[in-house]
Design an enzyme around this catalytic site. Sequence first.
Site, mmCIF file in Angstrom:
data_model
loop_
_atom_site.group_PDB
_atom_site.id
_atom_site.type_symbol
_atom_site.label_atom_id
_atom_site.label_comp_id
_atom_site.label_asym_id
_atom_site.label_seq_id
_atom_site.Cartn_x
_atom_site.Cartn_y
_atom_site.Cartn_z
ATOM 1 C CG ASP A 116 7.893 9.880 -2.170
ATOM 2 O OD1 ASP A 116 6.676 10.112 -2.228
ATOM 3 O OD2 ASP A 116 8.364 8.744 -2.015
ATOM 4 C CB SER A 117 13.413 13.616 -2.513
ATOM 5 O OG SER A 117 13.097 13.288 -1.176
#
Length: 405
Positions: free
Chosen positions: A173-174
């Site tokens: 996600d990051s």
Amino acid sequence: MASHKDFQASGPLKGLRVVELGMLFAGPLIATNLADLGAEVIKIEHPKGDEVRKLGKGDNGLWWSVVARNKKLVGVDVKHPEGQAVVRRLLESADVFIENFRPGRVKEWGLDYEALRKVNPGIVMLHVSGYGQTGPYTLRPGLGTLAEAFSGFAHVTGQPDGPPTLPAFPLADSVAALSGTYAVLAALWARERNGGIGDEIDISLYEPLLSMTGPMLINYTKGGSIARRDGNRARWSTPRNTYRTKDGRWIAVSSAADAPTMRLFKAIGREDLTRDPAWQTNRERLKRVDECDGLIAAWMQAHTQADAMQKLGKFDVLAAPVNDVEGIVNDPHVQERGTVITVADPVIGDTRVQEVVPRFRNAPGKINWLGKHEVGTETRDFLREAGYADSDIAALEQRGIIKVA
């Protein structure tokens, strides 16, 4: 309650309006990055509260404090037709729209790019999904953990005799959020040069992570080599590992070039190796990986982490302590640089968090507030701005379609 206009942002993106319709991490983190740099971010949140509010330690959702910082909250049930109409109205004045639902869902709500560009041709719309908006896996459920597995990242992470290893934090996600952030900025730059027409961006969770794996893909396509787990070692360089010290701590060492390795050998009292052709080049050292690691490990075991770092520092060795979070927060460099700052919060009190990462001299970003504790803190303000009368707002709230703090 103060109007949302009373909160003046700072940063290079001041004046940019972003609407975020996201859940969990990838989409919201893109909006967080933009908010840190001064964009006005309107987070659309379900009237019952975002799921991230329930994550993390403590009763106040500390993870929410991080992910929702600098955002203005509008509580809307987007699954209801009248809620969809509210979001469409807000998007008429937005520069950017970020969504990370399963592909096709926003089209069901009348919030697809084709519909939005008719009323706002300049809008930049970004989709984040597990497998992207095209392909046979499009409709599969996609989360960061699955992307970390599917992308090949987990396959090459871990010890050689251990299982594939997943990160302990939402890495996929990051990474997707970083890709999404620069994609939005690129689209906005293009909009300025092509007559104000926006764009639609498609980002999957697995592709940005795959792009971070270096030569893994080309090594296979050009030579048939399938990457495997090598622990902390690197097939192309030695020494490169983490080494346990006398006090049970760890130090990481990396010496891709020959000169730093010679400095390392001098630091650990093995200057004789700097004159031995069998140790002077990386190519030769790769033939002696176990022996190389062994002599460094033995030296580390005889010194505490602090003592070892002091001795290695005298020879300018490429080494760093393996910090836990306590070590990071208390490190004098971190403290003097201001990597961690204190932000006041009306509920959880003064809280130390990480400062905005990019350091701008002329237009620095700023963390103005942590994630707000009530749902819908700016619902009334933005609906009024969008043309809703107070009586309409009250009626929508009474029916549970919106939430006003």
